[in-house]
Motif scaffolding. Structure first.
Motif, PDB file in Angstrom:
ATOM      1  N   PHE A  80      -2.391   1.538  -9.226  1.00  0.00           N
ATOM      2  CA  PHE A  80      -2.746   2.492  -8.405  1.00  0.00           C
ATOM      3  C   PHE A  80      -2.589   1.915  -7.201  1.00  0.00           C
ATOM      4  O   PHE A  80      -3.170   1.008  -6.532  1.00  0.00           O
ATOM      5  N   GLU A  81      -1.630   2.428  -6.303  1.00  0.00           N
ATOM      6  CA  GLU A  81      -1.311   1.867  -4.929  1.00  0.00           C
ATOM      7  C   GLU A  81      -1.084   2.720  -3.917  1.00  0.00           C
ATOM      8  O   GLU A  81      -0.630   3.858  -4.070  1.00  0.00           O
ATOM      9  N   TYR A  82      -1.166   2.159  -2.683  1.00  0.00           N
ATOM     10  CA  TYR A  82      -1.056   2.869  -1.630  1.00  0.00           C
ATOM     11  C   TYR A  82      -0.457   2.076  -0.588  1.00  0.00           C
ATOM     12  O   TYR A  82      -0.765   0.973  -0.133  1.00  0.00           O
ATOM     13  N   ARG A  83       0.654   2.662   0.228  1.00  0.00           N
ATOM     14  CA  ARG A  83       1.469   1.735   1.085  1.00  0.00           C
ATOM     15  C   ARG A  83       1.319   2.345   2.330  1.00  0.00           C
ATOM     16  O   ARG A  83       1.166   3.825   2.516  1.00  0.00           O
ATOM     17  N   ASP A  84       1.406   1.629   3.683  1.00  0.00           N
ATOM     18  CA  ASP A  84       1.313   2.149   4.796  1.00  0.00           C
ATOM     19  C   ASP A  84      -0.102   2.725   5.102  1.00  0.00           C
ATOM     20  O   ASP A  84       0.001   3.703   5.590  1.00  0.00           O
ATOM     21  N   LEU A  85      -1.302   2.230   4.503  1.00  0.00           N
ATOM     22  CA  LEU A  85      -2.477   2.850   4.757  1.00  0.00           C
ATOM     23  C   LEU A  85      -2.831   2.701   6.240  1.00  0.00           C
ATOM     24  O   LEU A  85      -2.701   1.643   6.936  1.00  0.00           O
ATOM     25  N   GLU A 206       1.358   6.192  -6.596  1.00  0.00           N
ATOM     26  CA  GLU A 206       1.650   5.690  -5.284  1.00  0.00           C
ATOM     27  C   GLU A 206       1.347   6.934  -4.132  1.00  0.00           C
ATOM     28  O   GLU A 206       2.009   7.859  -4.083  1.00  0.00           O
ATOM     29  N   ASN A 207       0.608   6.437  -3.230  1.00  0.00           N
ATOM     30  CA  ASN A 207       0.353   6.984  -2.173  1.00  0.00           C
ATOM     31  C   ASN A 207      -0.423   8.438  -2.460  1.00  0.00           C
ATOM     32  O   ASN A 207      -0.145   9.244  -1.692  1.00  0.00           O
TER      33      ASN A 207
END
Length: 258
Positions: A80-85, A206-207
């Motif tokens: 479970f990831e988030y890019r450009d937080l 993602e995101n």
């Protein structure tokens, strides 16, 4: 401090023996001071009779070094990831009953990790608040080796095994995540909700502001996986475990076919 080392209080070079009652745990600072002759062994022996952490019930805080804008929770084989937080943003990869057990946020360009885990009595046993880790010292056993923190309920019974991988990832390798009667098992390559016998594996989000939410209330923002209407306390744990073993056996059989 949560990071500690074993120390022969009476100096191995002098006594040439390993006796449990003569061995204690010291943080790296105090271990170094004792080795260098700056901390008298008499002080260490006296402190061993009434350890600081036993007086307080919790460890001191330990700062974890998380940074950047790409963050990820790995649980078994799920990501479970988030890019450009962005600054002011909040990412909750794991939520149980509306409470983020794992959360990342950025405040004034600083990445902050928050985490909480409970025992079956709903008592917090480990917390990370804005990158500062503290744990309950009344557990059966707590071990921190390199990046891995292991909490055991008894001999051979791991409650939780966490791997800290700064600057961006926290990895729940195995264990039980508990909250309000909900039990989420994390195995080598699966997630399993014991209450409803729901078997999950190889999830990737993602995101999504919320990665995986289980229980109620459900998130009012975008979520990758949501499971609600969880039965509490009255489920047949033995039957659920049998179902999990069947699922794992079938999965292994399918993997062998390919």
């Amino acid at each position: 401090m949560p990071l500690y080392e074993y120390e022969h209080m009476l100096e191995w070079a002098e006594v040439q023996r390993h006796v449990a009652g003569e061995i204690t745990l010291l943080c790296r600072q105090h271990h170094g001071e004792k080795t260098n002759g700056l901390l008298p062994k008499e002080v260490v022996v006296a402190s061993n009779q009434n350890p600081y952490n036993k007086q307080t019930g919790t460890s001191k805080q330990h700062l974890l070094h998380y940074s950047g804008q790409m963050v990820r929770l790995r649980a078994a084989d799920s990501y479970f990831e988030y890019r450009d937080l962005s600054d002011g943003a909040f990412f909750a990869p794991l939520v149980i009953d509306g409470l983020p057990l794992v959360a990342f946020r950025i405040e004034q360009d600083e990445l902050l990790l928050n985490f909480i885990a409970f025992n079956e009595l709903n008592k917090p046993i480990i917390q990370i608040v804005d990158n500062e880790l503290i744990y309950d010292t009344n557990q059966w056993d707590i071990e921190w080796v390199a990046q891995t923190l292991t909490i055991r309920e008894g001999r051979g019974r791991i409650l939780l095994e966490l791997v800290f991988s700064p600057p961006s990832e926290i990895y729940i390798r195995k264990g039980r995540l508990l909250r309000n009667g909900i039990e989420l098992l994390v195995g080598p390559n699966y997630l399993f909700n014991t209450n409803n016998s729901i078997f999950l594996g190889a999830i990737t989000t993602e995101n999504c502001p919320v990665g995986f939410a289980i229980g109620d209330p459900t998130p009012n923002v975008g979520a990758g996986i949501v499971i609600s209407g969880i039965s509490r306390y009255k489920f047949d744990r033995k039957q659920a475990r049998q179902y999990l073993r069947r699922c794992l056996s079938e999965r292994r059989g399918n993997d062998e076919q390919f």
